[in-house]
Design an enzyme around this catalytic site. Structure first.
Site, PDB file in Angstrom:
ATOM      1  N   GLN A  59      39.370  41.547  28.153  1.00 11.67           N
ATOM      2  CA  GLN A  59      38.687  40.645  28.631  1.00 11.67           C
ATOM      3  C   GLN A  59      37.406  40.426  28.093  1.00 11.67           C
ATOM      4  OE1 GLN A  59      38.228  39.718  32.938  1.00 11.67           O
ATOM      5  NE2 GLN A  59      38.860  37.788  32.068  1.00 11.67           N
ATOM      6  N   GLY A  60      36.468  39.336  27.287  1.00  9.52           N
ATOM      7  CA  GLY A  60      35.217  39.095  26.989  1.00  9.52           C
ATOM      8  C   GLY A  60      34.992  37.775  27.909  1.00  9.52           C
ATOM      9  N   TYR A  61      34.667  37.815  28.919  1.00  5.29           N
ATOM     10  CA  TYR A  61      34.200  36.463  29.869  1.00  5.29           C
ATOM     11  C   TYR A  61      32.667  37.196  30.557  1.00  5.29           C
ATOM     12  CZ  TYR A  61      38.530  33.684  30.505  1.00  5.29           C
ATOM     13  OH  TYR A  61      39.735  33.503  30.067  1.00  5.29           O
ATOM     14  N   SER A  62      32.278  38.071  30.802  1.00  8.39           N
ATOM     15  CA  SER A  62      31.272  38.529  31.868  1.00  8.39           C
ATOM     16  C   SER A  62      29.623  38.424  30.838  1.00  8.39           C
ATOM     17  CB  SER A  62      30.636  38.887  32.415  1.00  8.39           C
ATOM     18  OG  SER A  62      31.912  38.645  33.900  1.00  8.39           O
ATOM     19  N   GLU A  79      47.835  33.694  38.012  1.00 10.42           N
ATOM     20  CA  GLU A  79      48.426  34.679  38.256  1.00 10.42           C
ATOM     21  C   GLU A  79      48.017  35.053  39.406  1.00 10.42           C
ATOM     22  OE1 GLU A  79      50.451  36.395  36.952  1.00 10.42           O
ATOM     23  OE2 GLU A  79      50.416  37.876  38.936  1.00 10.42           O
ATOM     24  N   SER A  94      33.875  37.187  42.420  1.00 11.81           N
ATOM     25  CA  SER A  94      33.117  38.147  44.058  1.00 11.81           C
ATOM     26  C   SER A  94      34.225  37.064  44.974  1.00 11.81           C
ATOM     27  CB  SER A  94      31.992  38.123  43.937  1.00 11.81           C
ATOM     28  OG  SER A  94      31.361  36.764  44.253  1.00 11.81           O
ATOM     29  N   ASN A  95      33.833  38.610  46.063  1.00 14.61           N
ATOM     30  CA  ASN A  95      35.009  37.641  47.173  1.00 14.61           C
ATOM     31  C   ASN A  95      34.011  36.381  48.071  1.00 14.61           C
ATOM     32  OD1 ASN A  95      36.776  39.796  46.718  1.00 14.61           O
ATOM     33  ND2 ASN A  95      36.783  40.445  48.825  1.00 14.61           N
ATOM     34  N   GLU A  96      32.579  36.536  47.788  1.00 16.17           N
ATOM     35  CA  GLU A  96      31.761  35.603  48.144  1.00 16.17           C
ATOM     36  C   GLU A  96      32.372  33.867  47.377  1.00 16.17           C
ATOM     37  OE1 GLU A  96      31.090  38.422  47.368  1.00 16.17           O
ATOM     38  OE2 GLU A  96      29.841  39.350  49.247  1.00 16.17           O
TER      39      GLU A  96
END
Lengths: 377, 406
Positions: free
Chosen positions: B126-129, B248, B391-393
């Site tokens: 994956q190339g996201y961040s 997903e 992230s969970n935040e």
């Protein structure tokens, strides 16, 4: 009531702070953790020059003051060593074994060992805990069998901190019903070390003892009198570890605060988000509360009342470990991906805090010990 | 209301178990259950075995070679695979890029890429961040400039991706790239498939806090990507990315793996001793196990409620995925923490070779080798679970802002 450090204490703190900043930078520390020794022998010599290896000892045995430094002095040193994530085996050699010999050794043992520790020429490790013992102090299966005027030692010891660099080991062993302490040479015939790094970059070893023979003069304290001695020494060690944790938590809060102010997402520093502000505030609160408890332990651990001493240290270790867990986990979380990489100090502070929490009794063990003491009150 | 699996579902579970007993290689399951390091070949080999059975892509429609199983069947499959110690089927190809290709790719792209994902031929990453674009993904900067050329129209890609999982093994990377700087930043993003062998791509390892090489930085310098590798329309990539993130839901909670780890925690707590008795008899520690079990019981039912509802009608991406991600990651972290805590002093040693399948301990470290070796490292490693995948935040922002309208 006085919460101030003395002039001498402030001067020592300043010396150590400058040493850590100048000679113990994170990159240096990272390289040391991967080196063969796992610490800096030059730094150990410097510690001797600073007088911190002599800190808890009275003047007649190489100490720098008449009666020796107190546990508040040790707290101050540990906080600074914590900030630098110092890898040198200060707790095993000076606090744990040095303190044990100071409190329970014979005059001859003190004369032979304490000045050598103070001068940086001698390192020691306490080989007490055993596989399967968890944190129970009286679970000792290693045997001491009388042989001639001395003893023969057989058994196994678990995760002995500082053992790979130790010249001598203090070993607990059971002679019939009672447990005694013996000073042995780390290279004595029959002693096998399985050395390894620990998760936080320090060094430890599992040790096997097979037909290790020692003379009558190897006994530390009285025959059968090991438990109160070990308990006291571990109280000193836990008080010191709590102070180290406070130093780490302060440093971790500083780097995390800086990150919140500089890391930008959505066009603003992430510290502008209230959810993260409150998290940071919780970390600061936890650290201040932990500092208060570490101070309490440092003052009470010198108490003559053993029950008072142990109860205070147990309370502190339980509380500081809980605080350290919160600060460590949240410092990582607030750093996002940068919190879980090897190249930043954040993860290393976190790992050290975690390991402090699991050394010489975890939070549950100490909470239980404190909780049990409520019944006695 | 009935919380029992039907007879058909039970019989399906038996089929899966029979298959796993017969086909899951013991040397692979030993690694998974023992916390040993998995090699690329372990993942590929297991994918090939599943594919041979016709189970290579349990979530795909049958038209593309999937099983066509409903969500409950997929859940049962995941649970049994986890329990048996099958390697996780990495999501990057099967669960991330494949659904995007199915929904927005053209038939040529579908025929070219999907069969090689399901049979294990291509490893995707994956190339996201990017370094400056994590939680704020839409601010990403990696540029793709379209060039018309007689040899074929292509994009020239320049920039950097980070937090790339296992890209050191990858054949292909799917990337979000900036194709326009006009208008809202979400409107200038495109979805590109890039061959990792293309000149100009450099993969640099990032070593994690447990000492393992699991993630990378990927640098792109004048990388030429044929326009045929663009998914859908130019500047519509953000829509596809959001589709991918919301798509997903089965598996996101990790219920199967957490059930396996809970079982393992109990085994460890029976082996470790406190006061000469099994640690599990220590009430303070047992209560901690009980507490995490309560969390997991609740999550299992929540997960089944979500996926059952999904089976009845296609749900728009909602708070469900965020709830499952938050609770799932927190439970995984609690389990790794308790497994470590159970070890007492033996949480401290760090023996690098202990993660090798061949390492079975030495004379002084047999007890450690039996179960202790990987646990502290896993605790440290699993701090990632509340950080990655949004992230969970960010997940809580989704719930509070997008769902609750706060």
């Amino acid at each position: 009531m006085d919460f101030n450090y003395t002039e001498e204490q402030l001067a020592l703190q300043d010396t150590l702070r400058r040493f850590i900043a100048r000679d113990y930078a994170f990159e240096h520390r990272r390289a040391l953790a991967k080196s063969a020794d796992g610490f800096d022998r030059q730094a150990w010599k410097t510690f001797a020059d600073f007088g911190i290896l002599a800190l808890p000892f009275p003047e007649e045995f190489g100490g720098i003051s008449e009666h020796g430094g107190n546990a508040v002095d040790t707290m101050l040193v540990m906080e600074m060593l914590g900030r630098g994530l110092a890898l040198e085996p200060y707790v095993p050699t000076v606090v744990l074994c040095g303190g044990l010999i100071r409190d329970a050794g014979s005059s001859a043992q003190k004369e032979a060992l304490l000045p050598a520790i103070a001068g940086g020429e001698l390192m020691l490790a306490l080989a007490h805990f055993e596989p399967g013992a968890r944190y129970e102090l009286d679970h000792v299966a290693t045997t001491a069998t009388a042989k001639g005027s001395g003893w023969q030692l057989d058994g196994a010891k678990a995760v002995v901190l500082g053992a790979p660099s130790a010249d001598k080991l203090i070993v607990s062993a059971r002679d019939g019903k009672e447990i005694s302490l013996f000073l042995i040479d780390a290279k004595a015939p029959g002693v096998t070390l399985r050395a390894y790094p620990t998760q936080d970059g320090a060094r430890a070893a599992d040790i096997k003892l097979a037909n290790v023979t020692v003379g009558a003069d190897a006994l530390i304290g009285t025959a059968g009198g090991a438990l109160p001695i070990v308990e006291r020494a571990l109280d000193y060690a836990n008080a010191a570890l709590c102070a180290e944790a406070v130093g780490i938590m302060s440093a971790l809060n500083e780097v995390t605060l800086e990150y919140l102010k500089t890391r930008k997402q959505f066009g603003v520093p992430i510290g502008k988000f209230q959810a993260l502000q409150h998290r940071m505030a919780d970390m600061v609160i936890a650290t201040e509360q932990a500092r208060s408890m570490a101070t309490l332990a440092a003052v009470r651990v010198d108490s003559r009342d053993a029950a008072e001493r142990s109860r205070s240290v147990a309370a502190t270790k339980a509380y500081v470990t809980q605080s350290a867990r919160l600060v460590g986990q949240q410092a990582v979380q607030l750093h996002g991906g940068m919190g879980v990489v090897d190249e930043l100090n954040v993860a290393h502070y976190f790992k050290r805090l975690t390991m402090i929490g699991l050394t010489f009794g975890d939070a549950d063990y100490h909470l239980g010990k404190f909780s049990d003491s409520l019944l006695a009150a | 209301m009935d919380l029992n699996f039907t007879a058909e579902e039970q019989s399906f579970r038996e089929d899966v178990r029979r298959f796993l007993r017969a086909k899951l290689p013991a040397e692979i399951s030993r690694k998974v259950l023992g916390g040993k390091r998995l090699e690329k070949d372990d993942f590929v080999r297991w994918q090939q075995i599943l594919h041979a059975q016709g189970w290579g892509a349990v979530g795909w429609p049958t038209a593309f070679g999937g099983t066509g199983w409903n969500a409950v069947q997929q859940h049962i499959f995941d649970e049994e695979c986890s329990d048996a110690g099958a390697p996780l089927q990495l999501p990057f190809g099967l669960k991330m890029v494949a659904p995007v290709i199915m929904a927005f790719g053209n038939p040529a792209q579908q025929q070219r890429f999907l069969p090689r994902i399901i049979d294990g031929s291509d490893w995707w990453c994956q190339g996201y961040s990017e370094p400056g674009s994590g939680s704020d993904l839409a601010s990403l900067k990696m540029r793709a400039v379209r060039v018309n050329s007689p040899e074929g129209d292509h994009y020239v890609v320049n920039g950097q991706k980070t937090w790339n999982t296992l890209g050191q093994y990858a054949d292909w990377i799917f990337c979000l790239v900036r194709t326009s700087t006009e208008g809202r930043q979400q409107e200038g993003i495109s979805f590109l498939l890039i061959d990792m062998k293309t000149p100009g791509i450099t993969v640099r390892p990032i070593i994690m806090l447990d000492g393992e090489h699991e993630i990378n930085e990927v640098w792109f310098e004048d990388v030429r990507v044929p326009v045929q590798n663009l998914i859908g329309e130019e500047n519509k990539g953000w829509t596809y990315a959001k589709f991918l993130l919301g798509h997903e839901r089965t598996g996101i909670a990790g219920v199967g793996r957490s059930k396996r780890e809970l079982k393992k925690l109990k085994e460890i707590a029976r082996k470790e001793t406190a006061n000469g008795r099994p640690l599990i008899e220590d009430q303070r520690f047992r209560d901690r196990i009980a507490q995490v079990e309560l969390e997991l019981m609740a999550l299992e039912i929540t997960n089944l409620r979500v996926i059952s509802a999904e089976g009845e009608k296609k749900l728009a991406p909602g708070p469900e995925a965020s709830i499952l991600k938050i609770k799932g990651s927190e439970i995984q972290q609690m389990l790794t923490e308790l497994q470590m805590q159970a070890l007492g002093h033996y949480a401290l040693p760090w023996i690098e070779e202990a993660l090798d399948a061949a390492w079975t301990g030495d004379a002084l470290m047999e007890a450690y080798a039996d179960h202790a070796a990987p646990l502290s490292g896993r605790y440290f490693n699993f701090r990632k679970t509340t950080i990655y995948g949004g992230s969970n935040e960010i997940q809580k922002n989704i719930i509070s802002q997008m769902i609750l309208g706060l």
